[in-house]
Write a protein that holds these residues in place. Structure first.
Motif, PDB file in Angstrom:
ATOM      1  N   LEU A  58       0.828  -1.207   0.000  1.00 47.93           N
ATOM      2  CA  LEU A  58       0.000   0.000   0.000  1.00 47.93           C
ATOM      3  C   LEU A  58       0.862   1.257   0.000  1.00 47.93           C
ATOM      4  O   LEU A  58       0.536   2.250  -0.662  1.00 47.93           O
ATOM      5  N   ASP A  59       1.970   1.210   0.747  1.00 47.30           N
ATOM      6  CA  ASP A  59       2.862   2.375   0.806  1.00 47.30           C
ATOM      7  C   ASP A  59       3.657   2.554  -0.485  1.00 47.30           C
ATOM      8  O   ASP A  59       3.928   3.685  -0.910  1.00 47.30           O
ATOM      9  N   LYS A  60       4.023   1.458  -1.141  1.00 49.41           N
ATOM     10  CA  LYS A  60       4.849   1.539  -2.346  1.00 49.41           C
ATOM     11  C   LYS A  60       4.056   1.868  -3.599  1.00 49.41           C
ATOM     12  O   LYS A  60       4.603   2.361  -4.571  1.00 49.41           O
ATOM     13  N   GLY A  61       2.756   1.541  -3.585  1.00 51.67           N
ATOM     14  CA  GLY A  61       1.939   1.867  -4.745  1.00 51.67           C
ATOM     15  C   GLY A  61       1.315   0.645  -5.393  1.00 51.67           C
ATOM     16  O   GLY A  61       1.604  -0.502  -5.043  1.00 51.67           O
ATOM     17  N   VAL A  62       0.450   0.892  -6.383  1.00 54.11           N
ATOM     18  CA  VAL A  62      -0.382  -0.141  -6.991  1.00 54.11           C
ATOM     19  C   VAL A  62       0.430  -1.263  -7.610  1.00 54.11           C
ATOM     20  O   VAL A  62       0.138  -2.448  -7.402  1.00 54.11           O
ATOM     21  N   LEU A  63       1.452  -0.935  -8.388  1.00 51.70           N
ATOM     22  CA  LEU A  63       2.216  -1.970  -9.078  1.00 51.70           C
ATOM     23  C   LEU A  63       2.894  -2.910  -8.102  1.00 51.70           C
ATOM     24  O   LEU A  63       2.916  -4.125  -8.297  1.00 51.70           O
ATOM     25  N   ASN A  64       3.446  -2.349  -7.026  1.00 49.76           N
ATOM     26  CA  ASN A  64       4.076  -3.192  -6.026  1.00 49.76           C
ATOM     27  C   ASN A  64       3.047  -4.041  -5.311  1.00 49.76           C
ATOM     28  O   ASN A  64       3.290  -5.219  -5.012  1.00 49.76           O
ATOM     29  N   ALA A  65       1.888  -3.456  -5.043  1.00 45.54           N
ATOM     30  CA  ALA A  65       0.825  -4.208  -4.378  1.00 45.54           C
ATOM     31  C   ALA A  65       0.397  -5.397  -5.231  1.00 45.54           C
ATOM     32  O   ALA A  65       0.164  -6.499  -4.713  1.00 45.54           O
ATOM     33  N   LEU A  66       0.304  -5.215  -6.552  1.00 45.71           N
ATOM     34  CA  LEU A  66      -0.048  -6.316  -7.439  1.00 45.71           C
ATOM     35  C   LEU A  66       1.023  -7.398  -7.415  1.00 45.71           C
ATOM     36  O   LEU A  66       0.731  -8.597  -7.412  1.00 45.71           O
ATOM     37  N   GLY A  67       2.286  -6.973  -7.363  1.00 47.04           N
ATOM     38  CA  GLY A  67       3.388  -7.924  -7.326  1.00 47.04           C
ATOM     39  C   GLY A  67       3.413  -8.737  -6.043  1.00 47.04           C
ATOM     40  O   GLY A  67       3.868  -9.887  -6.035  1.00 47.04           O
ATOM     41  N   ASN A  68       2.928  -8.146  -4.965  1.00 43.14           N
ATOM     42  CA  ASN A  68       2.913  -8.835  -3.672  1.00 43.14           C
ATOM     43  C   ASN A  68       1.717  -9.770  -3.510  1.00 43.14           C
ATOM     44  O   ASN A  68       1.677 -10.566  -2.571  1.00 43.14           O
ATOM     45  N   ALA A  69       0.746  -9.672  -4.403  1.00 43.09           N
ATOM     46  CA  ALA A  69      -0.520 -10.392  -4.212  1.00 43.09           C
ATOM     47  C   ALA A  69      -0.336 -11.898  -4.123  1.00 43.09           C
ATOM     48  O   ALA A  69      -0.909 -12.546  -3.231  1.00 43.09           O
ATOM     49  N   THR A  70       0.432 -12.468  -5.016  1.00 42.07           N
ATOM     50  CA  THR A  70       0.595 -13.929  -5.014  1.00 42.07           C
ATOM     51  C   THR A  70       1.304 -14.430  -3.763  1.00 42.07           C
ATOM     52  O   THR A  70       0.817 -15.380  -3.126  1.00 42.07           O
ATOM     53  N   PRO A  71       2.442 -13.845  -3.352  1.00 46.42           N
ATOM     54  CA  PRO A  71       3.049 -14.325  -2.100  1.00 46.42           C
ATOM     55  C   PRO A  71       2.163 -14.114  -0.873  1.00 46.42           C
ATOM     56  O   PRO A  71       2.186 -14.936   0.050  1.00 46.42           O
ATOM     57  N   ILE A  72       1.360 -13.045  -0.858  1.00 45.74           N
ATOM     58  CA  ILE A  72       0.423 -12.846   0.255  1.00 45.74           C
ATOM     59  C   ILE A  72      -0.585 -13.986   0.289  1.00 45.74           C
ATOM     60  O   ILE A  72      -0.864 -14.565   1.345  1.00 45.74           O
ATOM     61  N   ARG A  73      -1.133 -14.323  -0.868  1.00 51.88           N
ATOM     62  CA  ARG A  73      -2.114 -15.421  -0.925  1.00 51.88           C
ATOM     63  C   ARG A  73      -1.476 -16.746  -0.513  1.00 51.88           C
ATOM     64  O   ARG A  73      -2.067 -17.505   0.270  1.00 51.88           O
TER      65      ARG A  73
END
Length: 255
Positions: A130-145
């Motif tokens: 959330l702090d880094k921005g949308v593109l980073n948030a999308l990149g983090n989605a799979t490891p979060i899941r």
């Protein structure tokens, strides 16, 4: 000179130790240590960085007598997450979340199924994104899941249903295919389970209400929003509760 058999036995012993460390189940921390960690986590909004770091350092010292127990690193990741969350400066927060993620990864290295390690890694990745921005948030989605699924496979009620809350929020916030795997139906399924795990938690109420509205069931959402709006907030939860109150007011106004 070491014989070939002795060398082989040494290598096999080392391999067994490494595999045990990798796949061992966490041993619960001593009750007094865990209680102190719980108290610091519960009151983190009121505590200084020094106070939180003092407890992190105590965990590091205690860990020395139980070096293969991933729970020490997992609980340190938990406290380091709150240390980051407390910081008002975005750049410092991003770096502090990185430290929390590194500690969570250490827990996961000791035990791939570490509940605390995987949960707090997912939490830190989410906030950092959330702090880094949308593109980073999308990149983090799979490891979060992936991390959250590991937690849910072992304890669906961990942290008062927060793993289901995380998955629900993830499916809600992400765009759908082909950009990502956002899915409002799955979001509602997870948020229903989060509410079921801990119906007194304001976060479970407000996000459950949000997804009811999103799925065309707004008439059912009012009582959950009212619960949040009338909740008696403790001083140590004031900052976190402000987020829930803001969302609840916005949703109620739009009903």
């Amino acid at each position: 000179m070491i014989s070939p058999i002795e060398m082989l036995m040494t290598l096999l012993t080392a391999l067994c130790i490494a595999m045990t460390a990798r796949f061992a189940h966490a041993t619960p921390l001593p009750k007094d240590i865990l209680q102190t960690v719980d108290d610091v986590a519960e009151k983190h909004e009121l505590l200084s960085d020094d106070k939180i770091m003092a407890e992190v350092n105590l965990l590091s010292e205690a860990e020395k007598i139980d070096i293969t127990n991933d729970e020490y690193a997992g609980q340190k990741a938990r406290l380091l997450f709150f240390l980051a969350k407390n910081d008002k400066d975005k750049e410092r927060r991003i770096e502090k979340y990185h430290v929390a993620i590194a500690e969570a990864n250490r827990a996961i290295k000791l035990n791939a199924k570490s509940i605390s390690g995987n949960f707090w890694k997912a939490a830190a990745l989410g906030r950092q994104g959330l702090d880094k921005g949308v593109l980073n948030a999308l990149g983090n989605a799979t490891p979060i899941r992936e991390c959250t699924e590991i937690v849910l496979a072992q304890d669906e009620k961990y942290e008062k249903g927060a793993a289901h809350l995380t998955m629900g929020r993830l499916y809600y916030e992400l765009p759908g295919w082909p950009l990502s795997f956002g899915n409002n139906k799955k979001a509602l399924e997870h948020l229903t389970k989060a509410y079921g795990a801990a119906p007194l938690e304001p976060s479970n109420n407000v996000y459950y209400a949000q997804m009811l509205i999103k799925n065309g069931r707004g008439a059912e959402a009012g009582k959950y929003l009212d619960y949040v709006l009338n909740f008696q907030t403790k001083p140590e939860h004031k900052v976190e509760m402000a987020e829930h109150l803001k969302l609840a007011k916005e949703l109620k106004d739009d009903l």
